[in-house]
Design a protein around this motif. Structure first.
Motif, PDB file in Angstrom:
ATOM      1  N   PRO A   1      67.161  61.458   6.596  1.00 53.72           N
ATOM      2  CA  PRO A   1      68.108  62.524   6.907  1.00 53.72           C
ATOM      3  C   PRO A   1      67.419  63.879   7.079  1.00 53.72           C
ATOM      4  CG  PRO A   1      68.865  61.191   5.050  1.00 53.72           C
ATOM      5  CD  PRO A   1      67.449  60.784   5.323  1.00 53.72           C
ATOM      6  N   ASN A   2      68.074  64.740   7.835  1.00 53.64           N
ATOM      7  CA  ASN A   2      67.622  66.130   8.021  1.00 53.64           C
ATOM      8  C   ASN A   2      66.202  66.214   8.578  1.00 53.64           C
ATOM      9  OD1 ASN A   2      70.094  67.051   6.742  1.00 53.64           O
ATOM     10  ND2 ASN A   2      69.152  66.482   4.788  1.00 53.64           N
ATOM     11  N   THR A   3      65.890  65.317   9.507  1.00 53.77           N
ATOM     12  CA  THR A   3      64.559  65.266  10.105  1.00 53.77           C
ATOM     13  C   THR A   3      64.705  65.331  11.616  1.00 53.77           C
ATOM     14  OG1 THR A   3      63.780  63.885   8.266  1.00 53.77           O
ATOM     15  CG2 THR A   3      62.416  63.936  10.243  1.00 53.77           C
ATOM     16  N   ASP A   4      64.266  66.437  12.219  1.00 55.81           N
ATOM     17  CA  ASP A   4      64.461  66.637  13.656  1.00 55.81           C
ATOM     18  C   ASP A   4      63.771  65.586  14.504  1.00 55.81           C
ATOM     19  OD1 ASP A   4      65.985  68.878  13.173  1.00 55.81           O
ATOM     20  OD2 ASP A   4      64.326  70.293  13.449  1.00 55.81           O
ATOM     21  N   HIS A   5      62.621  65.113  14.036  1.00 55.24           N
ATOM     22  CA  HIS A   5      61.846  64.159  14.827  1.00 55.24           C
ATOM     23  C   HIS A   5      61.806  62.797  14.141  1.00 55.24           C
ATOM     24  CE1 HIS A   5      60.556  67.358  17.543  1.00 55.24           C
ATOM     25  NE2 HIS A   5      60.430  68.109  16.467  1.00 55.24           N
ATOM     26  N   ALA A   6      62.911  62.423  13.515  1.00 57.74           N
ATOM     27  CA  ALA A   6      62.992  61.135  12.825  1.00 57.74           C
ATOM     28  C   ALA A   6      62.761  59.992  13.799  1.00 57.74           C
ATOM     29  CB  ALA A   6      64.353  60.984  12.149  1.00 57.74           C
ATOM     30  N   VAL A   7      62.119  58.951  13.307  1.00 55.76           N
ATOM     31  CA  VAL A   7      61.800  57.782  14.122  1.00 55.76           C
ATOM     32  C   VAL A   7      62.932  56.763  14.102  1.00 55.76           C
ATOM     33  CG1 VAL A   7      60.277  55.774  14.155  1.00 55.76           C
ATOM     34  CG2 VAL A   7      59.306  58.063  14.010  1.00 55.76           C
TER      35      VAL A   7
ATOM     36  N   LEU B   1      43.172  56.443  19.862  1.00 54.26           N
ATOM     37  CA  LEU B   1      44.535  56.795  19.470  1.00 54.26           C
ATOM     38  C   LEU B   1      45.458  56.825  20.681  1.00 54.26           C
ATOM     39  CD1 LEU B   1      43.902  59.661  16.889  1.00 54.26           C
ATOM     40  CD2 LEU B   1      44.160  57.202  16.470  1.00 54.26           C
ATOM     41  N   TYR B   2      46.699  56.420  20.452  1.00 55.31           N
ATOM     42  CA  TYR B   2      47.721  56.376  21.496  1.00 55.31           C
ATOM     43  C   TYR B   2      49.025  56.980  20.977  1.00 55.31           C
ATOM     44  CZ  TYR B   2      44.653  53.333  24.209  1.00 55.31           C
ATOM     45  OH  TYR B   2      43.600  52.842  24.921  1.00 55.31           O
ATOM     46  N   PRO B   3      49.939  57.330  21.886  1.00 54.23           N
ATOM     47  CA  PRO B   3      51.193  57.960  21.444  1.00 54.23           C
ATOM     48  C   PRO B   3      52.153  57.028  20.725  1.00 54.23           C
ATOM     49  CG  PRO B   3      51.167  57.698  23.841  1.00 54.23           C
ATOM     50  CD  PRO B   3      49.786  57.360  23.357  1.00 54.23           C
ATOM     51  N   SER B   4      51.916  55.727  20.754  1.00 56.99           N
ATOM     52  CA  SER B   4      52.768  54.778  20.027  1.00 56.99           C
ATOM     53  C   SER B   4      52.010  53.471  19.863  1.00 56.99           C
ATOM     54  CB  SER B   4      54.089  54.526  20.784  1.00 56.99           C
ATOM     55  OG  SER B   4      53.840  53.816  21.985  1.00 56.99           O
ATOM     56  N   GLY B   5      52.524  52.621  18.980  1.00 56.99           N
ATOM     57  CA  GLY B   5      51.900  51.318  18.807  1.00 56.99           C
ATOM     58  C   GLY B   5      51.995  50.472  20.061  1.00 56.99           C
ATOM     59  N   MET B   6      53.152  50.540  20.745  1.00 54.72           N
ATOM     60  CA  MET B   6      53.306  49.748  21.956  1.00 54.72           C
ATOM     61  C   MET B   6      52.380  50.252  23.051  1.00 54.72           C
ATOM     62  SD  MET B   6      54.642  46.980  22.743  1.00 54.72           S
ATOM     63  CE  MET B   6      55.502  46.892  21.180  1.00 54.72           C
ATOM     64  N   SER B   7      52.106  51.554  23.079  1.00 58.20           N
ATOM     65  CA  SER B   7      51.153  52.093  24.036  1.00 58.20           C
ATOM     66  C   SER B   7      49.767  51.516  23.800  1.00 58.20           C
ATOM     67  CB  SER B   7      51.111  53.625  23.942  1.00 58.20           C
ATOM     68  OG  SER B   7      50.137  54.169  24.797  1.00 58.20           O
TER      69      SER B   7
ATOM     70  N   ASN C   1      58.565  60.133  10.763  1.00 57.47           N
ATOM     71  CA  ASN C   1      58.792  61.384  11.487  1.00 57.47           C
ATOM     72  C   ASN C   1      57.743  61.644  12.566  1.00 57.47           C
ATOM     73  OD1 ASN C   1      56.564  62.031   9.953  1.00 57.47           O
ATOM     74  ND2 ASN C   1      57.493  63.755   8.893  1.00 57.47           N
ATOM     75  N   VAL C   2      56.947  60.627  12.895  1.00 54.27           N
ATOM     76  CA  VAL C   2      55.944  60.798  13.941  1.00 54.27           C
ATOM     77  C   VAL C   2      55.558  59.422  14.477  1.00 54.27           C
ATOM     78  CG1 VAL C   2      53.959  60.742  12.351  1.00 54.27           C
ATOM     79  CG2 VAL C   2      53.754  61.916  14.548  1.00 54.27           C
ATOM     80  N   MET C   3      55.330  59.361  15.804  1.00 58.05           N
ATOM     81  CA  MET C   3      54.886  58.121  16.436  1.00 58.05           C
ATOM     82  C   MET C   3      53.363  58.144  16.577  1.00 58.05           C
ATOM     83  SD  MET C   3      57.655  56.275  17.315  1.00 58.05           S
ATOM     84  CE  MET C   3      57.442  55.361  18.851  1.00 58.05           C
ATOM     85  N   GLY C   4      52.779  56.978  16.691  1.00 56.04           N
ATOM     86  CA  GLY C   4      51.347  56.892  16.908  1.00 56.04           C
ATOM     87  C   GLY C   4      50.903  55.446  17.008  1.00 56.04           C
TER      88      GLY C   4
ATOM     89  N   TRP D   1      49.529  63.843  21.326  1.00 61.18           N
ATOM     90  CA  TRP D   1      49.879  65.249  21.233  1.00 61.18           C
ATOM     91  C   TRP D   1      49.357  65.879  19.941  1.00 61.18           C
ATOM     92  CZ3 TRP D   1      50.306  69.430  23.506  1.00 61.18           C
ATOM     93  CH2 TRP D   1      51.105  70.496  23.091  1.00 61.18           C
ATOM     94  N   ALA D   2      48.845  67.098  20.055  1.00 54.67           N
ATOM     95  CA  ALA D   2      48.190  67.797  18.953  1.00 54.67           C
ATOM     96  C   ALA D   2      49.054  67.843  17.703  1.00 54.67           C
ATOM     97  CB  ALA D   2      47.818  69.217  19.395  1.00 54.67           C
ATOM     98  N   GLU D   3      50.297  68.241  17.852  1.00 54.96           N
ATOM     99  CA  GLU D   3      51.172  68.398  16.695  1.00 54.96           C
ATOM    100  C   GLU D   3      51.460  67.062  16.021  1.00 54.96           C
ATOM    101  OE1 GLU D   3      55.245  70.918  15.690  1.00 54.96           O
ATOM    102  OE2 GLU D   3      54.786  70.311  17.747  1.00 54.96           O
ATOM    103  N   ASP D   4      51.597  65.998  16.822  1.00 58.86           N
ATOM    104  CA  ASP D   4      51.803  64.667  16.254  1.00 58.86           C
ATOM    105  C   ASP D   4      50.591  64.232  15.438  1.00 58.86           C
ATOM    106  OD1 ASP D   4      54.357  64.350  17.418  1.00 58.86           O
ATOM    107  OD2 ASP D   4      53.463  63.681  19.300  1.00 58.86           O
ATOM    108  N   ALA D   5      49.398  64.561  15.930  1.00 58.43           N
ATOM    109  CA  ALA D   5      48.182  64.200  15.198  1.00 58.43           C
ATOM    110  C   ALA D   5      48.136  64.870  13.830  1.00 58.43           C
ATOM    111  CB  ALA D   5      46.947  64.584  16.013  1.00 58.43           C
ATOM    112  N   LEU D   6      48.586  66.130  13.758  1.00 58.54           N
ATOM    113  CA  LEU D   6      48.596  66.836  12.478  1.00 58.54           C
ATOM    114  C   LEU D   6      49.541  66.182  11.486  1.00 58.54           C
ATOM    115  CD1 LEU D   6      48.507  70.567  13.633  1.00 58.54           C
ATOM    116  CD2 LEU D   6      46.658  69.240  12.621  1.00 58.54           C
ATOM    117  N   PHE D   7      50.735  65.821  11.952  1.00 58.90           N
ATOM    118  CA  PHE D   7      51.693  65.164  11.061  1.00 58.90           C
ATOM    119  C   PHE D   7      51.166  63.815  10.611  1.00 58.90           C
ATOM    120  CE2 PHE D   7      54.661  68.377  12.332  1.00 58.90           C
ATOM    121  CZ  PHE D   7      55.600  68.428  11.312  1.00 58.90           C
ATOM    122  N   LEU D   8      50.572  63.052  11.527  1.00 60.36           N
ATOM    123  CA  LEU D   8      50.065  61.728  11.169  1.00 60.36           C
ATOM    124  C   LEU D   8      48.943  61.828  10.146  1.00 60.36           C
ATOM    125  CD1 LEU D   8      50.245  58.679  11.755  1.00 60.36           C
ATOM    126  CD2 LEU D   8      48.483  59.022  13.504  1.00 60.36           C
TER     127      LEU D   8
END
Length: 599
Positions: free
Chosen positions: A11-17, A281-287, A416-419, A447-454
């Protein structure tokens, strides 16, 4: 405990998966696209539901470069990934519609070059009736832009820092379109065109004023600062990616923060000779799966592949829809390997075998020793998806040429982040040719910001795995002992456990994912609806998450799934970090509901 229908998970997560589908009926309503469900969907799993920030960006692209009444757009981070989508649509649309499918590319304006935190954007525009075809590429390839990149690009596009690429030089771009700077920073109360303390949404101002290049550079700096905060720099992004790659290589085997991750040295990771340079590294597991297949074809030529074991659905679709097709062994049994061996002896040849260790949702483990032996003898590559097992529990790299994983899952845990990642085996028979092909074909679009969260999320990866392993063994033992339960699918209780144990690490467990079935659909519904955990797609979250997996993944092909032993009323559970006693009590209340439904 239950999250409202359609709300983000967590909940309350803008980029929830994940997204909340809290009842069995709501899952069916989602699959049937019923309005009472769809009207409440704030977001969804990113490869199946386009995030609102990406929807807004696509609408802005169409407003500028298309017809909002008749056209739609699908967005990618690079021209290469966009070309894959463009080709796929053109190959499946009417001949007279092909010219209407086009790509519009965007690049950072010259005034955005004060920092390397920039983004390109490629948009495939097509008639709306072909949206279902474009959606297949978005879903299967996993190459689409992330929601954080979408937010960034929308602001950059509106503020003039992202411009259409018309093939002009930097000097020509400057002459063609003087940058006026971000609209939100223009007007009174500003210093050199930068509003003091501004934190408004992109495009909130409307008083354009001319400005010079020096001022524009400072304005872009302000744009970056608002988007990322003062502490983000290109070097930090690169360090975050390096730390993530080191963890995945197995060089780091303890919970450490970023400085320690970069300083710590080790001579050996998962296998001898591996380093972070063997991790991509890729933007998602399926990628990572899609691109592994693409790169193997580029390295070895186009041949049919093998999909071994009941897979996550998009893996099979990738092998069927791109390249010469595949041979599918849905049971992943020794009899299937016998059949494959006979084909090989009779002269059939294949590009690669794709498999999961263990599989999802039945948690069966393939015989990787025999698969590796056949691969060496008959010249095909082996790609293993270790997402469910994870490399702290198992070491499958020694049997594979490439190991792929969804970092979205337990590696992150935060939902909250894909990778995604692809790891090369330095001792593999195709290592040299694959390494050369990766050097030529790979593009870093993470994406840079996704890498930081991961990176931040994965710092406590080791301790989380230990706790989740222990809790999962406790809960599955509890369910296994219940006469109300028909079957528990978990590597520890699988007939294929000897295969799992053969590559289980000395301190490795059996993971945090299991599935359970009951003696009737009514009982399965009672269990799912009563279980007091978050409900939605995905797995490997720091909180326990459940879904009626077969309904969500195979709603249009339930009989097909059942033919491989995957029951339509199977409930899948991904164990989180809750206290084991607390989770036991929740499971017991759900079992009590099963008993009541039986009576």
């Amino acid at each position: 405990m239950l999250q409202a229908l359609g709300g983000p998970v967590p909940p309350n997560t803008d980029h929830a998966v994940s997204v909340s589908l809290p009842t069995w009926r709501s899952n069916v309503g989602y699959e049937e696209q019923e309005d009472w469900v769809m009207s409440k969907m704030q977001l969804g799993y990113p490869r199946f539901f386009v995030h609102p920030s990406i929807q807004r960006l696509a609408q802005e692209v169409i407003r500028r470069h298309g017809d909002p009444n008749t056209e739609a757009a699908t967005l990618f981070a690079s021209q290469k990934t966009a070309r894959i989508c463009h080709s796929f649509i053109v190959s499946r649309c009417a001949a007279d519609a092909a010219p209407k499918v086009r790509t519009v590319n965007f690049i950072p304006s010259p005034h955005a070059e004060a920092t390397s935190i920039t983004s390109t954007l490629s948009s495939v525009i097509y008639p709306k009736e072909y949206a279902p075809i474009a959606k297949q590429v978005w879903q299967h390839s996993g190459n689409g832009i992330s929601s954080r990149r979408g937010e960034f690009c929308l602001g950059a596009l509106e503020d003039g820092f992202l411009v259409e690429d018309k093939g002009f030089s930097t000097a020509e771009l400057i002459a063609q379109r003087p940058c006026k700077g971000p609209r939100r920073y223009q007007g009174r109360g500003s210093l050199n065109g930068i509003t003091r303390g501004s934190a408004h949404a992109a495009g909130s101002g409307d008083s354009p004023a001319a400005s010079n290049g020096v001022q524009d550079g400072r304005e872009y700096g302000q744009f970056i600062e608002e988007r990322f905060g003062r502490n983000l720099s290109p070097s930090l992004t690169n360090q975050a990616k390096q730390a993530v790659r080191r963890r995945i290589a197995g060089v780091l085997t303890a919970d450490v923060d970023l400085p320690a991750a970069l300083e710590e040295k080790s001579s050996e990771g998962r296998v001898a000779g591996i380093s972070e340079d063997d991790v991509f590294l890729y933007p998602s597991g399926m990628s990572s799966i899609f691109n592994a297949h693409q790169i193997i074809m580029a390295a070895r030529g186009e041949k049919k592949s093998i999909c071994f074991g009941f897979p996550y659905i998009d893996t099979l679709k990738i092998l069927q829809k791109w390249g010469p097709g595949c041979l599918f062994y849905g049971n992943g049994s020794s009899e299937d390997l016998d059949d494959l061996e006979n084909r090989l002896k009779n002269g059939e040849r294949f590009l690669a075998l794709f498999t999961e260790a263990p599989g999802n949702p039945l948690l069966k483990t393939p015989d990787l020793v025999r698969i590796r032996s056949l691969a060496d003898q008959y010249d095909f590559a082996v790609v293993v998806d270790e997402t469910v097992g994870n490399f702290l529990n198992i070491n499958v790299l020694r049997y594979a040429d490439i190991v792929v994983s969804s970092l979205t899952k337990i590696f992150s845990g935060g939902s909250n982040v894909m990778g995604g990642s692809a790891v090369l085996n330095p001792s593999g028979q195709y290592y040299q040719s694959l390494k050369e092909t990766f050097a030529r074909e790979y593009e870093d679009i993470y994406w840079a910001e996704d890498a930081l969260f991961l990176e931040r999320n994965s710092r406590d990866f080791v301790s989380r795995i230990d706790k989740i392993n222990a809790t999962s063994e406790d809960i599955t033992a509890m369910l296994k002992a219940s006469p109300l339960v028909k079957e528990v699918y978990y590597p520890k209780y699988s007939p294929t456990r000897p295969f799992y144990d053969s590559f289980r690490n000395p301190n490795g467990g059996y993971g945090g994912l299991f599935s359970v079935t009951f003696y009737s659909t009514a009982e399965a519904i009672a269990f799912y609806d009563t279980l007091e955990v978050l409900k939605g797609p995905s797995l490997g979250t720091n909180f326990t998450l459940s879904s009626p997996y077969t309904l969500l993944a195979h709603y249009g092909e339930l009989d097909w799934a059942k033919s491989f032993g995957v029951e339509s009323d199977l409930v899948r559970i991904s164990v989180g970090l809750e206290d084991v006693a607390d989770l036991r009590s929740r499971v017991q209340r759900a079992l009590d509901a099963v008993e009541a439904a039986r009576k």
